[in-house]
Design a protein around this motif. Structure first.
Motif, PDB file in Angstrom:
ATOM      1  N   ALA A  21       0.833  -1.204   0.000  1.00  0.00           N
ATOM      2  CA  ALA A  21       0.000   0.000   0.000  1.00  0.00           C
ATOM      3  C   ALA A  21       0.864   1.248   0.000  1.00  0.00           C
ATOM      4  N   PHE A  22       1.945   1.237   0.806  1.00  0.00           N
ATOM      5  CA  PHE A  22       2.843   2.390   0.868  1.00  0.00           C
ATOM      6  C   PHE A  22       3.531   2.611  -0.466  1.00  0.00           C
ATOM      7  N   ALA A  23       3.944   1.496  -1.110  1.00  0.00           N
ATOM      8  CA  ALA A  23       4.606   1.602  -2.414  1.00  0.00           C
ATOM      9  C   ALA A  23       3.659   2.178  -3.446  1.00  0.00           C
ATOM     10  N   GLN A  24       2.378   1.723  -3.401  1.00  0.00           N
ATOM     11  CA  GLN A  24       1.393   2.247  -4.341  1.00  0.00           C
ATOM     12  C   GLN A  24       1.175   3.731  -4.097  1.00  0.00           C
ATOM     13  N   SER A  25       1.139   4.125  -2.794  1.00  0.00           N
ATOM     14  CA  SER A  25       0.952   5.527  -2.459  1.00  0.00           C
ATOM     15  C   SER A  25       2.107   6.363  -2.991  1.00  0.00           C
ATOM     16  N   LYS A  26       3.338   5.842  -2.811  1.00  0.00           N
ATOM     17  CA  LYS A  26       4.514   6.560  -3.317  1.00  0.00           C
ATOM     18  C   LYS A  26       4.456   6.664  -4.835  1.00  0.00           C
ATOM     19  N   ASP A  27       4.015   5.587  -5.491  1.00  0.00           N
ATOM     20  CA  ASP A  27       3.928   5.613  -6.944  1.00  0.00           C
ATOM     21  C   ASP A  27       2.943   6.675  -7.414  1.00  0.00           C
ATOM     22  N   LEU A  28       1.802   6.790  -6.720  1.00  0.00           N
ATOM     23  CA  LEU A  28       0.808   7.787  -7.108  1.00  0.00           C
ATOM     24  C   LEU A  28       1.355   9.197  -6.915  1.00  0.00           C
ATOM     25  N   ALA A 101      -5.977   9.508 -10.626  1.00  0.00           N
ATOM     26  CA  ALA A 101      -6.736   8.281 -10.376  1.00  0.00           C
ATOM     27  C   ALA A 101      -5.837   7.214  -9.760  1.00  0.00           C
ATOM     28  N   GLU A 102      -6.456   6.263  -9.070  1.00  0.00           N
ATOM     29  CA  GLU A 102      -5.693   5.174  -8.459  1.00  0.00           C
ATOM     30  C   GLU A 102      -4.934   4.360  -9.503  1.00  0.00           C
ATOM     31  N   SER A 103      -5.456   4.313 -10.712  1.00  0.00           N
ATOM     32  CA  SER A 103      -4.802   3.579 -11.791  1.00  0.00           C
ATOM     33  C   SER A 103      -3.722   4.397 -12.481  1.00  0.00           C
ATOM     34  N   ALA A 104      -3.540   5.649 -12.048  1.00  0.00           N
ATOM     35  CA  ALA A 104      -2.482   6.535 -12.567  1.00  0.00           C
ATOM     36  C   ALA A 104      -2.540   6.698 -14.081  1.00  0.00           C
ATOM     37  N   ARG A 166      -1.334  18.162  -3.657  1.00  0.00           N
ATOM     38  CA  ARG A 166      -2.449  17.330  -4.099  1.00  0.00           C
ATOM     39  C   ARG A 166      -3.718  17.773  -3.382  1.00  0.00           C
ATOM     40  N   VAL A 167      -4.806  17.892  -4.123  1.00  0.00           N
ATOM     41  CA  VAL A 167      -6.064  18.323  -3.526  1.00  0.00           C
ATOM     42  C   VAL A 167      -6.565  17.250  -2.561  1.00  0.00           C
ATOM     43  N   LYS A 168      -7.201  17.672  -1.483  1.00  0.00           N
ATOM     44  CA  LYS A 168      -7.793  16.717  -0.553  1.00  0.00           C
ATOM     45  C   LYS A 168      -9.005  16.053  -1.194  1.00  0.00           C
ATOM     46  N   THR A 169      -9.229  14.784  -0.862  1.00  0.00           N
ATOM     47  CA  THR A 169     -10.397  14.084  -1.381  1.00  0.00           C
ATOM     48  C   THR A 169     -11.001  13.237  -0.278  1.00  0.00           C
ATOM     49  N   GLU A 170     -12.212  12.780  -0.517  1.00  0.00           N
ATOM     50  CA  GLU A 170     -12.850  11.856   0.414  1.00  0.00           C
ATOM     51  C   GLU A 170     -12.897  10.464  -0.193  1.00  0.00           C
ATOM     52  N   GLY A 171     -11.973  10.189  -1.120  1.00  0.00           N
ATOM     53  CA  GLY A 171     -11.952   8.912  -1.818  1.00  0.00           C
ATOM     54  C   GLY A 171     -11.546   7.766  -0.922  1.00  0.00           C
TER      55      GLY A 171
END
Length: 301
Positions: A21-28, A101-104, A166-171
């Motif tokens: 999850a952390f790696a995905q967050s860093k990638d985004l 997006a989560e899919s970048a 990055r804008v805040k979201t409620e995603g």
């Protein structure tokens, strides 16, 4: 397997999940920064070659600008080449905030812009806020899918340069499953159906708490209170016609654009074009995170 070994295994799995999850967050974060840096390169190219050439270089083949309605920019450029001296008018801008997006593969950016007149007339600077939707291409580069900007009051002599955030979201932390663009069109239609009774109430139902509202002649509205107050001062009904809807591969983000008309006491008070960015919240519901409208010039109404 003993209880001790089981606990070790569960702990290892949990640690691995957190690491992924952390790696995905860093990638985004890296992907969003790459998109923002592409925007900066876009602006630098405009200063070197002229904004018309830069738009051709950085727009996707299907990317649209609004003139005032949506036009495929690269196709239009080939039919109508820019003037001999494209640097007579200099356009400069800077990304301030945005999301991905989560899919970048899909994202959006917004920030201030300034138009400088380099001709003998030396017309006053014109200021605004641009908004652009970006899509990652098969070769890994980011290119613009749609671009629409508003005019704002004068901001002085130079373009403000602020750190990009990055804008805040409620995603949700978990990407929503892709549901197709039709699902997004249903949200658009529900918003339009509500607006037919009253624009203020319709927006209140669909806006994210972190939404941005861009309206011509105003600085961006970026808080629920500011948005509510602005809409309340314009008690109108509205009609919107969606021309395009597209979502990310993850199904968590989508954008739309189309035409609109506002009415007061059954009389049309404004016509124009809009662009929106939607994002799913933690419950999986579409919520409006970015909304920009630009009215038609008087001659085009």
């Amino acid at each position: 397997m003993t209880r001790k070994h089981t606990l070790r295994r569960v702990s290892a799995i949990a640690l691995l999940a957190c690491s992924v999850a952390f790696a995905q967050s860093k990638d985004l974060v890296a992907e969003l920064e790459a998109m923002a840096e592409t925007e900066r390169a876009f602006a630098r190219t405009a200063g070197q070659k002229g904004w018309q050439h830069a738009f051709y270089d950085f727009f996707a083949e299907e990317g649209v600008g609004f003139q005032p309605g949506p036009v495929k920019y690269r196709e239009n450029y080939r039919k109508n080449p820019p003037p001999p001296d494209p640097l007579n008018t200099v356009l400069d801008w800077e990304p301030l905030t945005g999301d991905i997006a989560e899919s970048a593969d899909l994202g959006w950016l917004t920030g201030p812009y300034v138009v400088l007149d380099k001709t003998e007339q030396k017309r006053p600077r014109r200021w605004g806020f641009y908004s652009s939707v970006w899509k990652k291409q098969p070769d890994g580069t980011w290119r613009v899918l749609a671009d629409l900007g508003i005019a704002i009051p004068s901001q002085g002599d130079s373009l403000p340069r602020q750190p990009f955030t990055r804008v805040k979201t409620e995603g949700s932390d978990k990407p929503a499953r892709a549901a197709g663009a039709e699902n997004l069109r249903h949200a658009e239609q529900a918003l339009a159906d509500g607006a037919a009774q009253g624009v203020t109430a319709a927006y209140a139902k669909w806006l994210s708490p972190y939404a941005r509202l861009h309206r011509n002649g105003h600085m961006p509205f970026t808080t629920p209170a500011a948005i509510r107050d602005h809409l309340a001062r314009q008690p109108q009904s509205g009609a919107w016609h969606t021309l395009h809807a597209e979502i990310s591969a993850a199904g968590d983000m989508g954008f739309t654009y189309g035409s609109y008309a506002l009415r007061k006491d059954s009389a049309v008070t404004e016509k124009g074009y809009y662009m929106r960015v939607w994002k799913r919240n933690a419950a999986g519901h579409w919520r409006l995170v970015f909304d920009v409208t630009v009215p038609l010039p008087p001659a085009a109404k």
